[in-house]
Design a protein around this motif. Sequence first.
Motif, PDB file in Angstrom:
ATOM      1  N   LYS A  27     -46.933  45.769  87.502  1.00  0.00           N
ATOM      2  CA  LYS A  27     -47.376  45.277  86.419  1.00  0.00           C
ATOM      3  C   LYS A  27     -48.254  45.789  85.529  1.00  0.00           C
ATOM      4  O   LYS A  27     -47.833  46.015  84.330  1.00  0.00           O
ATOM      5  CB  LYS A  27     -48.444  44.194  86.670  1.00  0.00           C
ATOM      6  N   GLN A  33     -38.484  38.990  90.772  1.00  0.00           N
ATOM      7  CA  GLN A  33     -38.930  37.536  90.166  1.00  0.00           C
ATOM      8  C   GLN A  33     -39.652  38.579  88.681  1.00  0.00           C
ATOM      9  O   GLN A  33     -39.725  38.305  87.415  1.00  0.00           O
ATOM     10  CB  GLN A  33     -39.420  36.729  90.182  1.00  0.00           C
ATOM     11  N   LEU A  34     -40.920  40.054  89.818  1.00  0.00           N
ATOM     12  CA  LEU A  34     -41.711  39.932  88.630  1.00  0.00           C
ATOM     13  C   LEU A  34     -40.867  41.356  88.224  1.00  0.00           C
ATOM     14  O   LEU A  34     -40.993  41.142  86.814  1.00  0.00           O
ATOM     15  CB  LEU A  34     -42.837  40.750  89.558  1.00  0.00           C
ATOM     16  N   HIS A  80     -37.638  40.978  86.687  1.00  0.00           N
ATOM     17  CA  HIS A  80     -37.007  39.926  86.000  1.00  0.00           C
ATOM     18  C   HIS A  80     -37.620  39.681  84.458  1.00  0.00           C
ATOM     19  O   HIS A  80     -37.373  38.676  83.917  1.00  0.00           O
ATOM     20  CB  HIS A  80     -36.049  39.459  86.621  1.00  0.00           C
ATOM     21  N   SER A  81     -39.415  39.033  84.334  1.00  0.00           N
ATOM     22  CA  SER A  81     -40.507  38.641  84.085  1.00  0.00           C
ATOM     23  C   SER A  81     -40.513  39.247  82.734  1.00  0.00           C
ATOM     24  O   SER A  81     -41.146  38.323  81.911  1.00  0.00           O
ATOM     25  CB  SER A  81     -41.022  38.353  84.932  1.00  0.00           C
ATOM     26  N   TYR A  82     -39.936  40.685  82.615  1.00  0.00           N
ATOM     27  CA  TYR A  82     -40.146  41.743  81.020  1.00  0.00           C
ATOM     28  C   TYR A  82     -39.291  42.136  81.298  1.00  0.00           C
ATOM     29  O   TYR A  82     -38.274  41.977  81.585  1.00  0.00           O
ATOM     30  CB  TYR A  82     -41.864  42.353  81.659  1.00  0.00           C
TER      31      TYR A  82
END
Length: 535
Positions: A375, A415-416, A418-420
């Motif tokens: 993150k 998932q994290l 591919h979230s940005y």
Amino acid sequence: MPSACDSLIDDIEDMVSFNEPTPHERQSARKCVVPRSRKKKELVTNEELQADSLIPGTQKIWVKTWGCSHNNSDGEYMAGQLAASGYKMTDDPTEADLWLLNSCTVKNPAEDHFRNSIKKAQEQEKKVVVAGCVPQAQPRMEYLKGLSIIGVLCFIFWGIYFLFPGHSVRLLGQKKDGGRRLGGARLDLPKIRKNPLIEIISINTGCLNACTYCKTKHARGDLASYPIDELVERARQSFQEGVCEIWLTSEDTGAYGRDIGTDLPTLLWRLVEEIPEGAMLRLGMTNPPYILEHLEEMAKILNTPRVYAFLHVPVQSASDSVLMDMKREYCVDDFRRVVDFLKERVPGITIATDIICGFPGETEADFQETMNLVKCYRFPSLFINQFYPRPGTPAAKMEQVPAHVKKQRTKELSQLFHSYNPYDHKIGERQCVLVTEESFDAQYYVAHNKFYEQVLVPRQAEFKGKMIEVDIYESGKHFLKGRPVEDSKPFTPSIAAPLERGEVSGLMKSSQPKPTGGQSAEFPSKSVKRYISDA
């Protein structure tokens, strides 16, 4: 050599048994010889002749490689030596007489594909030679019994030669000079580049670490570096053969030279002198411990116009306790220091990293630390690996995280990731890119900008192997799309015409003058400088 082959005699005296006739008996027997007319043989078809022939040129070989760029370089050398010896290389496995399967031992799925390919070859009654890290590390595996094996440091031609008559060969030795272990294959051997525009150079083999999950160490062993002069000569010859991009590879490029009294920056500065204007150099993976002491010099090198501002630094986990169990020899703060320093000193740099999910003993808190690291840095290139215990490694004997937990953590991290979208802010930029490949769907050519970000450009023949200027008009998770600038002309960085696909390199004498930077042109130098000033 004979001692390495199962079917070869151990000693010349073994050729004569006690039942052999004496020379006197043989001489006497000649007097009783009665001439006999030879029967006329039936005509033999050309196909039958070729099927049984040992003569190079009558056999077709298919080479399949799995794994890292180091493995791919080994595969290119194997194909080149076979082709230079007269064998016919083919891209079609169905028409090949022999399959040469060059394996990777990093993860279970890679070995599963390798094992399935052996089974498929046997079902199709193809001769098989297995090579690479799996048989080098585990030559006694049940599914390798009866197969010819070529290790990661051996001369491939002999394995093929002895196999065709039906022998089984195992060549697994290590090369030494005065007791000191040498690197892999000689760099001046012939090779067939998968891509005639890209030269992959292994700068060392093996590593200094002893990670508890790693099987590659069993195959590649301890660090063994090539001398700088040999590496520079290989790069120089590659440019003389039309290459416009060089990849440096090894199990750990950062450790280069520690066994021969030199270091990575010293090598890189020498190589930078050889790169023609418009051509590019890409540095391979380096572990954090061995790059820390070279950060200042590495920042200067990565800022030079002819080196991609790209570095692959695996973190594997953001938990110090997990890193300790992995025996990674650094803490997460060391990794942060590397990334923060390079991001500050090399504006726009791409940092790629690797993460293992579900290593033995990893708690939920450990995993959350890794999530927080991603993150924080939003890595544009992230290789996510679910932990697989490799036989014979210390980690395989540790208490394992349940399979469903490993799978869930891998899914959460994916998932994290591919979230940005890391490239959205690049839309509207004008970039200079080097075109070297074709996209998987064959709809575009693939180029890379200074930061080794993938840029898709129109599939126009005149762009291949050239540096062009583009305006970025679209971005995806893993790519940018560029529209060629109308007033700009493609620049040819190579100093010679590239070899044809499948053509053998390394057969020419490397005695030509040093590269001077290709054609004289203003465009590349101006555009490359823009990478730094616009960052």
